[in-house]
Design a protein around this motif. Structure first.
Motif, PDB file in Angstrom:
ATOM      1  N   SER A  71       0.843  -1.189   0.000  1.00  0.00           N
ATOM      2  CA  SER A  71       0.000   0.000   0.000  1.00  0.00           C
ATOM      3  C   SER A  71       0.877   1.236   0.000  1.00  0.00           C
ATOM      4  CB  SER A  71      -0.899   0.000   1.249  1.00  0.00           C
ATOM      5  OG  SER A  71      -1.661   1.182   1.302  1.00  0.00           O
ATOM      6  N   SER A  72       0.585   2.161  -0.917  1.00  0.00           N
ATOM      7  CA  SER A  72       1.363   3.384  -1.041  1.00  0.00           C
ATOM      8  C   SER A  72       0.447   4.538  -1.430  1.00  0.00           C
ATOM      9  CB  SER A  72       2.442   3.196  -2.112  1.00  0.00           C
ATOM     10  OG  SER A  72       2.985   4.433  -2.512  1.00  0.00           O
ATOM     11  N   VAL A  73       0.658   5.694  -0.810  1.00  0.00           N
ATOM     12  CA  VAL A  73      -0.146   6.859  -1.172  1.00  0.00           C
ATOM     13  C   VAL A  73       0.101   7.256  -2.625  1.00  0.00           C
ATOM     14  CG1 VAL A  73      -0.357   7.768   1.170  1.00  0.00           C
ATOM     15  CG2 VAL A  73       1.563   8.480  -0.220  1.00  0.00           C
ATOM     16  N   ASN A  74       1.284   6.958  -3.163  1.00  0.00           N
ATOM     17  CA  ASN A  74       1.603   7.324  -4.542  1.00  0.00           C
ATOM     18  C   ASN A  74       1.237   6.248  -5.558  1.00  0.00           C
ATOM     19  OD1 ASN A  74       2.794   9.881  -3.955  1.00  0.00           O
ATOM     20  ND2 ASN A  74       4.575   8.813  -3.190  1.00  0.00           N
TER      21      ASN A  74
ATOM     22  N   GLU B 142      10.014  -0.054  10.830  1.00  0.00           N
ATOM     23  CA  GLU B 142       9.634   1.230  10.236  1.00  0.00           C
ATOM     24  C   GLU B 142      10.905   1.946   9.802  1.00  0.00           C
ATOM     25  OE1 GLU B 142       6.436   3.891  11.869  1.00  0.00           O
ATOM     26  OE2 GLU B 142       8.208   5.122  12.305  1.00  0.00           O
TER      27      GLU B 142
ATOM     28  N   LYS C 215      12.299   5.507   8.087  1.00  0.00           N
ATOM     29  CA  LYS C 215      12.133   6.860   7.569  1.00  0.00           C
ATOM     30  C   LYS C 215      13.186   6.985   6.475  1.00  0.00           C
ATOM     31  CE  LYS C 215      10.153   8.790  11.703  1.00  0.00           C
ATOM     32  NZ  LYS C 215      10.290   9.683  12.846  1.00  0.00           N
TER      33      LYS C 215
ATOM     34  N   GLY D 191       9.624   9.958   3.272  1.00  0.00           N
ATOM     35  CA  GLY D 191       8.460   9.217   3.695  1.00  0.00           C
ATOM     36  C   GLY D 191       8.797   8.219   4.776  1.00  0.00           C
TER      37      GLY D 191
ATOM     38  N   GLU E  95       8.238   4.054   5.570  1.00  0.00           N
ATOM     39  CA  GLU E  95       7.890   2.753   5.017  1.00  0.00           C
ATOM     40  C   GLU E  95       7.867   1.750   6.165  1.00  0.00           C
ATOM     41  OE1 GLU E  95       9.223  -0.056   1.264  1.00  0.00           O
ATOM     42  OE2 GLU E  95       9.547   2.111   1.265  1.00  0.00           O
ATOM     43  N   ARG E  96       6.748   1.047   6.280  1.00  0.00           N
ATOM     44  CA  ARG E  96       6.619  -0.010   7.286  1.00  0.00           C
ATOM     45  C   ARG E  96       6.605  -1.344   6.553  1.00  0.00           C
ATOM     46  NH1 ARG E  96       2.626   3.886   8.935  1.00  0.00           N
ATOM     47  NH2 ARG E  96       3.519   5.117  10.610  1.00  0.00           N
TER      48      ARG E  96
ATOM     49  N   GLU F  79       3.982  -0.866   3.538  1.00  0.00           N
ATOM     50  CA  GLU F  79       3.140   0.330   3.567  1.00  0.00           C
ATOM     51  C   GLU F  79       4.044   1.550   3.446  1.00  0.00           C
ATOM     52  OE1 GLU F  79       0.004   0.685   6.631  1.00  0.00           O
ATOM     53  OE2 GLU F  79       1.092   2.514   7.193  1.00  0.00           O
TER      54      GLU F  79
ATOM     55  N   ARG G  92       4.133   5.703   3.264  1.00  0.00           N
ATOM     56  CA  ARG G  92       3.393   6.943   3.541  1.00  0.00           C
ATOM     57  C   ARG G  92       4.328   8.113   3.527  1.00  0.00           C
ATOM     58  NH1 ARG G  92      -0.572   4.657   2.005  1.00  0.00           N
ATOM     59  NH2 ARG G  92      -1.704   3.227   3.265  1.00  0.00           N
TER      60      ARG G  92
END
Length: 117
Positions: A38-41, A81, A83, A100, A102-103, A115, A117
């Motif tokens: 899942s990625s916002v982009n 997680e 950064k 961003g 990333e998890r 994921e 974000r």
């Protein structure tokens, strides 16, 4: 039992190293067949085939890609997680830079979820 090469942190770090090297075939071996991404982009993807198709498309849209790990946090025994700062150049020659989080969920040495974000 996890060893130092199959720990979530080791798998996550290797995933970033392989991404920087553009080694999609090696990345594919790290991802569980029923993983999710899942990625916002990029959107939401289910399964190894869809995730790898998305990654291939993303890599093809760039001449140069580099992810720098700025900070690492062990969230749980299974979740790391990161950064990060991403810098690249798209196929039109335009510089791209963004930061961003990333998890990455790793179970039994395989990535089960990513994921961004």
């Amino acid at each position: 039992m996890q060893n130092s090469t199959t720990s979530p942190l080791a798998i996550t770090t290797l995933y970033f190293e392989l991404s920087n090297a553009g080694n999609l075939s090696a990345i594919e071996t790290l991802i569980h067949p029923q993983a999710t991404y899942s990625s916002v982009n990029q959107g939401l993807f289910y399964g190894l085939t869809d995730i790898m198709d998305m990654m291939a498309s993303f890599f093809a849209q760039h001449q140069r890609l580099n992810w720098r790990i700025d900070e690492t946090l062990k969230v749980t025994d299974f979740i790391t997680e990161i950064k990060f700062t991403f810098e690249g150049t798209d196929t039109a020659g335009k510089a791209v830079k963004r930061s961003g989080v990333e998890r990455v969920v790793v179970v039994d040495g395989l990535i089960r979820h990513i994921e961004v974000r």
